[in-house]
Every structure is written in structure tokens, then in C-alpha cells.
Write a protein that holds these residues in place. Sequence first.
Motif, PDB file in Angstrom:
ATOM      1  N   GLY A   1      31.120 -48.539  29.036  1.00 49.84           N
ATOM      2  CA  GLY A   1      30.141 -48.912  30.058  1.00 49.84           C
ATOM      3  C   GLY A   1      28.719 -48.539  29.691  1.00 49.84           C
ATOM      4  O   GLY A   1      27.796 -48.968  30.367  1.00 49.84           O
ATOM      5  N   TYR A   2      28.541 -47.743  28.606  1.00 53.65           N
ATOM      6  CA  TYR A   2      27.184 -47.382  28.216  1.00 53.65           C
ATOM      7  C   TYR A   2      26.594 -48.479  27.340  1.00 53.65           C
ATOM      8  O   TYR A   2      27.306 -49.091  26.547  1.00 53.65           O
ATOM      9  N   HIS A   3      25.300 -48.673  27.520  1.00 56.07           N
ATOM     10  CA  HIS A   3      24.616 -49.667  26.711  1.00 56.07           C
ATOM     11  C   HIS A   3      24.403 -49.134  25.304  1.00 56.07           C
ATOM     12  O   HIS A   3      23.976 -47.994  25.125  1.00 56.07           O
ATOM     13  N   GLN A   4      24.711 -49.985  24.353  1.00 59.43           N
ATOM     14  CA  GLN A   4      24.402 -49.625  22.983  1.00 59.43           C
ATOM     15  C   GLN A   4      22.969 -50.041  22.687  1.00 59.43           C
ATOM     16  O   GLN A   4      22.213 -49.338  22.053  1.00 59.43           O
ATOM     17  N   SER A   5      22.686 -51.212  23.200  1.00 62.85           N
ATOM     18  CA  SER A   5      21.335 -51.742  22.982  1.00 62.85           C
ATOM     19  C   SER A   5      21.055 -52.776  24.070  1.00 62.85           C
ATOM     20  O   SER A   5      21.973 -53.468  24.517  1.00 62.85           O
ATOM     21  N   ARG A   6      19.777 -52.791  24.459  1.00 62.64           N
ATOM     22  CA  ARG A   6      19.410 -53.849  25.414  1.00 62.64           C
ATOM     23  C   ARG A   6      17.969 -54.197  25.163  1.00 62.64           C
ATOM     24  O   ARG A   6      17.132 -53.301  24.957  1.00 62.64           O
ATOM     25  N   TRP A   7      17.728 -55.509  25.160  1.00 65.65           N
ATOM     26  CA  TRP A   7      16.327 -55.890  25.005  1.00 65.65           C
ATOM     27  C   TRP A   7      15.984 -56.917  26.064  1.00 65.65           C
ATOM     28  O   TRP A   7      16.722 -57.882  26.215  1.00 65.65           O
TER      29      TRP A   7
ATOM     30  N   THR B   1      23.083 -44.202  31.919  1.00 71.07           N
ATOM     31  CA  THR B   1      24.036 -44.462  33.017  1.00 71.07           C
ATOM     32  C   THR B   1      24.937 -45.620  32.623  1.00 71.07           C
ATOM     33  O   THR B   1      24.542 -46.508  31.859  1.00 71.07           O
ATOM     34  N   ARG B   2      26.160 -45.547  33.181  1.00 74.96           N
ATOM     35  CA  ARG B   2      27.128 -46.600  32.858  1.00 74.96           C
ATOM     36  C   ARG B   2      26.742 -47.873  33.630  1.00 74.96           C
ATOM     37  O   ARG B   2      26.385 -47.806  34.803  1.00 74.96           O
TER      38      ARG B   2
END
Length: 769
Positions: free
Chosen positions: A217-223, A234-235
Amino acid sequence: MKLAFRPQFRNSFATLLRAATTTFLVLGLFALAVYGFLSWRQEKEDLQNSLAIQASFAAASSEHFFASVSSGLDLLGQLLLERDVLQRPQDALPLLGAFRSRHEEIASMAIFSSDGQMLANSAAAPGSRLPDLRRHPDFLQTLRADMQSPAAYVVGRTQYGLVVRQWRIPLRHTVRDARNRPLLVLQASIPVQQKTTLWQAIPLLPGTSIGLVRDDGYHQSRWPAPQPERVYLTRARGPLMQALRARPAQRTGFFQGRVMADGRNRLGAYARLPTMGMTAYVSVPQTLLWMRWWEHNAPVFAGFVIYFAIFLGVGKFVVRREEDHSRTLLAQARHDPLTDLPNRLAAEEQLAHEVARARRENSRFAVLFLDLDRFKDINDSLGHAIGDSILRQVAARLQHNLRDEDILARLGGDEFLAILPAAGAEDATQAAQRLLAVLDMPFPVDERRFQLGASIGISLFPDDGRSAGTLLQHADAAMYEAKRRGRNNLVLFAEALGESSRQRLQLQQDLRRALEQQEFVLYYQPLVELAGGRVVGAEALIRWRDPQHGLRSPAEFIPYAEESGLILPIGAWVLQAACRQAQAWAAQGLDLQVAVNLSTRQFQDPEIVAKLRSILANSGVDPCRLELEITESAAMLDPEASIRTIGALKGLGLQIAIDDFGTGYSSLNYLKRIPADVIKIDQSFVRDLATDPDDAAIVRAIIGLAQTLGRRCLAEGIETAEHFQTLQRFGCDYGQGYWMSRPLPAAEFEALVLEQPCFLATGNLAPVS
Ligand SMILES: Nc1nc2c(ncn2[C@@H]2O[C@H](COP(=O)(O)O[C@H]3[C@@H](O)[C@H](n4cnc5c(=O)[nH]c(N)nc54)O[C@@H]3COP(=O)(O)O)[C@@H](O)[C@H]2O)c(=O)[nH]1
């Protein structure tokens, strides 16, 4: 004078056109809604497909990215061991720097001992103190877990790098001894705050958010990630995670809903990286879908709106023109072109309108029915041009002498109608007197002056009637009474005609009852052959056995029966009764013909031939035993039609007599063509036969005419032996009159016939039996 003329306007074509336009509009809107829905679905599908492609591409490129970054870590680890970096960590830095320089996406390279101590970091300034991450249980826990993993490299949770001072993905490789025990851990830190790091080659739509989310549920990467703490610490619990959990076996899919990271409604697609325990996703704001849908469909909607605007415009134009045209026709149909006043139709509508208003407002008003005196004489004798000029002057004088709120109309000919709102008997009388006074003044036409005058009848709402029809009828009746009383008169209906009209209504009711209760009876008056004095037939004459007033003469009630239309059922009863009687006498061997009076209304009834055919059939009488008496005046109302009807009646086998002959205005031309069998000389000529040479001459002439035309002749009203003898001498064929017998009840008539009397005038001038 203002004319409050408000005709009820309804145009069926315009209504139809309006309904068609509305239907077309509704159907058009429906079609547009269906089109909108389908195109929206298609647009969404297109966008989802493009997002799915992007998500799959993001997944593949992420896998490729991590694989490429991790390649060489194994070799680097061996070199580091060879240089004994566990003892001399500073010797690692050139190797770490060289490795990093080949991978520009790596921000730093670090080495950790198996207990978690950072031994070297390419991003740390030479000689600076390295942070001790062993105090961070989170770090230690993940490091140990990564060391347990049999994989060549492990991608750790994205965290804030204390050395590189940015959010980065730790990609770790564990270097082991020959017995597979961890000796040290190599860590490449990959910053995540730039799109170019992972998604460089992916062309993204405006507002796109692209990311990698781990299975935990954790973000590895977000753009983009404007609040990285919120994104990476946060999950995720949004629609993407729900979709992933709902369909764990599905590699790709879609999601839609409110995303926590930016709080927007988003539409997205995902593709799993099963070997890495991650999912790549791409999402766009839902507003983009609307925008794209609108961009693609705006021309269609604009075209529809323009098309509809044109259609509505044309429809409205046509409807308005049609309504204008109808309104003109309607106005013309309610307009008297000669006087420029409303005509009868408009007057009747206005009267109905006034009745409705007075009922609503509980008010009163007066109706003046005006008829010019002597106008007919002038018009007939001096020509229509003079008549028209007088009518125009009359209209102008009347208008000039009425109030603004009064309504004036020309009913036709020389009849006018005035409606005086809020007027009672006194106001109406005063207004009528004023009108009579102005119409009594001469009318100049060219060099001449004409004196006319008028008669006015007045009816009042509500006293004299509560409907337009009754008020008009009563005003008309009052006008006739005014005429009867002489020129230039006015009469209020209530004063002059109230009682007689009530009596008339009562009589009509009584007649209806008489018919139902069978109070009518037929009397029979002998018809005698003058040459031989023998009874050859009878005239059936109706009587009314009125329980209140005794035996009543037809002269009392037939005119009212005519007026009310009751003559049709009464006349039918007479025909049936007379036919039954004629058939009964025939059955007894009595050779008699029965004559029956046919009223004007009966004669003009379009069904008369059919009705008689049925009556004859029902009674079984031989048609030649029935004679129909049609008055000369009825026959001459429409001579051509009479010729046809009498011909048809004769076609049934009936005998026809022209009654009251001499009192009408027979054209000899028509008389010749009317196929009657008998001409009945009216009793008014017979009465003074012996004393008035003119009457004698007329009677002779009628008998001569009948003989010339090949008709038989019957004289009625024979009251004396002189009458009988004279008519016998003149060559009259038959006679009827009190001298022979008064009308008798059927039984008495039968008794008389059975006596076989011979009505011949003897020397002492008494009938011989
Ligand atoms: N449509 C129908 N009209 C009918 C019917 N029955 C009668 N009438 C018409 O009513 C008028 C009055 O009729 P009545 O009072 O019956 O008078 C008839 C005779 O009694 C009368 N008459 C006959 N002889 C003499 C006479 O010597 N002197 C005299 N003063 N009167 C006499 O004439 C009347 C018959 O007239 P006509 O019909 O013209 O032959 C009258 O107009 C009837 O027509 C009916 O059923 N339907």
C-alpha cells in the motif's frame, strides 16, 4: 364607441404545427441525449484504453529501469570485497563514484555493514560524519528483511534520504560470503521527485498522475507528489487499492473515484509488476474526460442547436403567419363590411361573453333588439344603393348615441343588436328612447330625405333570461311586439310578453305530456262526392282530450307544436292512427279514403318518405287509401323540392291534395308540375260563395284550372245547401263541410257511413239521408 369584441381564437393548424414542433423538439432532445450518452461512453472507453496502454508501458519501463540500475551491482560487490572495504570503507568511494557516474538516475551509492552501519556514501562530503541509521528501527527492519531476500536486488520502501536529502528509492544488493551469509549491503538511492527518473519516455495527458504502488500500500513513486510525506509515509487507501484488492488475480484494470493524494475525482488504469510486488498506474482527472468529450462533440451540439434554432424560427414564422391569416379570416367572418360593425356571429359570441361576465360578477345588462321600420319598402322599391347608404347612417347614429362600453352589432338586413353592460330596465329604456329619437330623424341620400323609424325590443339579464340564446330570443320577441304596436315603439320583454311566453312554454310541456299519455284522438269529417251525394272518404282531424281543459281544437295547439318541433312526433302518431283506422275500415268492407294533414315541418322533414314507407308497411293499409294534404303555402316554400318530395310520395302509391288552395301564391308554372291529385278550395272562398260574385268567380276559376290540369277538385267549408248546390253546379268533384257533417269520433263516423246517407240538396235545401 369602443367595441369589446374578443372572439375565442383557436387555430387548429397552428395548434397542430405547434404540437409537431414540440414533438420534434422532444424527439430531437431525446436523440441528442442518447447520442450524448453513447459518445460519452465511447470517449470514456477511448480514454481508459489510452490510460491502460500508458499503465502497461509504465509497468514495463519500471521493471526495465530497476533491472538496468541493478545490473553491475553484483560485480561492484565483489570488487568492494576484494578491496576489503569492511576494514577500509574509504577505499570504496572511488568505486562507488565510478558506478554512480554510469547511472545518472542514481543520486548516491552507499555501503552498509550487515548490522546496518553505513560504511561509505558517495554523496557524503569527504571527511564528514555519516549518519548512524541503526537508531532508526524502521530502517533496520527493512534492511534486515532485504538481506533475507534471495533476489539479486530488492527495491525498498521510498524514504527520505538523510545524506542525499531528498525522497528516494533504495535499491539494495546484498553481498554474501561463500556460505551465503550477508557481509555488506550495497544501496543505490534513486530520487523520485522528477518525472524523468522513471517515466521519461511516457507522453502524459494534462493533469496525469503516474505512479508505482507497492503491494503493502505504500507508494514507491508518484509523479507529481506535491506532499511527499503524505504520499510516501501513509498507505494508499483510495480507489486504486480497492480495485487491486477486489481483483487480486487481474494483471490490468481500471479504477475511478476520489484520490487522497490530491483530493480529485480521477479515472485511471493499472498494470501489475508481479515479480516486484508493485503496480504501475496512470490516472487523469475526470474533468479531462468531460473536456475531451466536449471538444469532440461541441460541433455536433452546436450544429444541433443551430439546426433547431432554424427549425424553431421557421416553425414560429409559419405558425405566426397562419395565426395572422386565421385571425384575419376570423375577423372577417365576424365583421359586417357594409357598416363596419360586428356581425351576428360576433354579436352572439359577445352576448355569451357578457352573460359569463355578468354571472361571474353578479351584475346585470340589457339587450336591445332593433329593427328598422319601412326599410324593406325603401330598399325593395328604390334599390340597394339607397338601402346601403341608410344602413351605414343608421349604424353611425346608433354608435354615436351609445356609451363607450356598449356593444353594437348588425345582425343582418335591417336588424341591429346593442348590448348595454350594467344597464337595468330604466337605463335600457332611456337608451332605447334616445336611439328611437335619432332614428326618427330623416336620412338624407343624394338629394332625397327618408323617414324610417325603428322598433326596439329589450330583454334584461338575469330577469328575462340567463343564457345568450334566451336573451336574444326574448329581445326579438319584444321587438315583434313593439312592431305590432305600431311604428317607433319600444317594448320591454318582461312587461309585454312575459305572461304569454310562460303560457307558451307551459303549453309545450303539456303537449309533451299529452303525447306520452296518449291524450290525442282523431275525428273524421266526411268527404262527399257532390254529384252523387255519397261519402267517399274522411279527413282525419286531431283533437286533444286535455284532462284539465276538455276537448281542445288543433287550432289551439298545432301552431305551438309546429314552433317547438313537437309536430314531428305528433304528426307521426296521426299518420299511424289514420292508417290503422283506414285499414280497419277496409277490412270491414268500407271503401273509404282517409285524408291526413301534413304540416310544413313534416313535409320538409328529409325522412318523410322513409317514415311513410315504414308506417304504411306496419299498418298494412293499401297506400291508395291514404291521401296527404299539403298546404299550398308549404308546397310553394321551395317548389322544386316540393315537386321532388310529392313525386316520391306518389311513388309510394299515396294520393296528394293541395290544401287551402287560393290562400298562397302558387305559380301556375309550378302548379302544373306538382303531381297532386286533388286541389282543395279554401273555405274562405266558399263562405260567401252565394253572395260575393268575386268569390264565386275565384271558385269557378279554381275548378276550371283543376279540370284543365286534370286534377280533381274538393271544396271545404260547405255550410249551406246553397254552397252545396252552387259547387255542384260549378262542376266541383267533392265537398266537405258542416252542412254534411262536423268532424266525428271514429265510431260515430263509421255509424254514419253505414247508414249510407245521400247528401243531396233537395227542394227544402236539407241534406237527404
Ligand atoms: N298538421 C295537422 N293539422 C291538423 C291536424 N288536424 C287538424 N289540423 C289543422 O288544424 C286546423 C283546425 O282544424 P279543425 O279545428 O279540425 O278544423 C277543420 C274542420 O273542422 C274545419 N271545417 C270543416 N268544415 C267546416 C265548415 O263547414 N265550416 C267551418 N267553419 N269549418 C269547417 O276545417 C278544418 C279542416 O281544414 P283543412 O285541414 O284545411 O281541411 C286546420 O287547419 C287543420 O288543417 C293534424 O292532424 N295535423
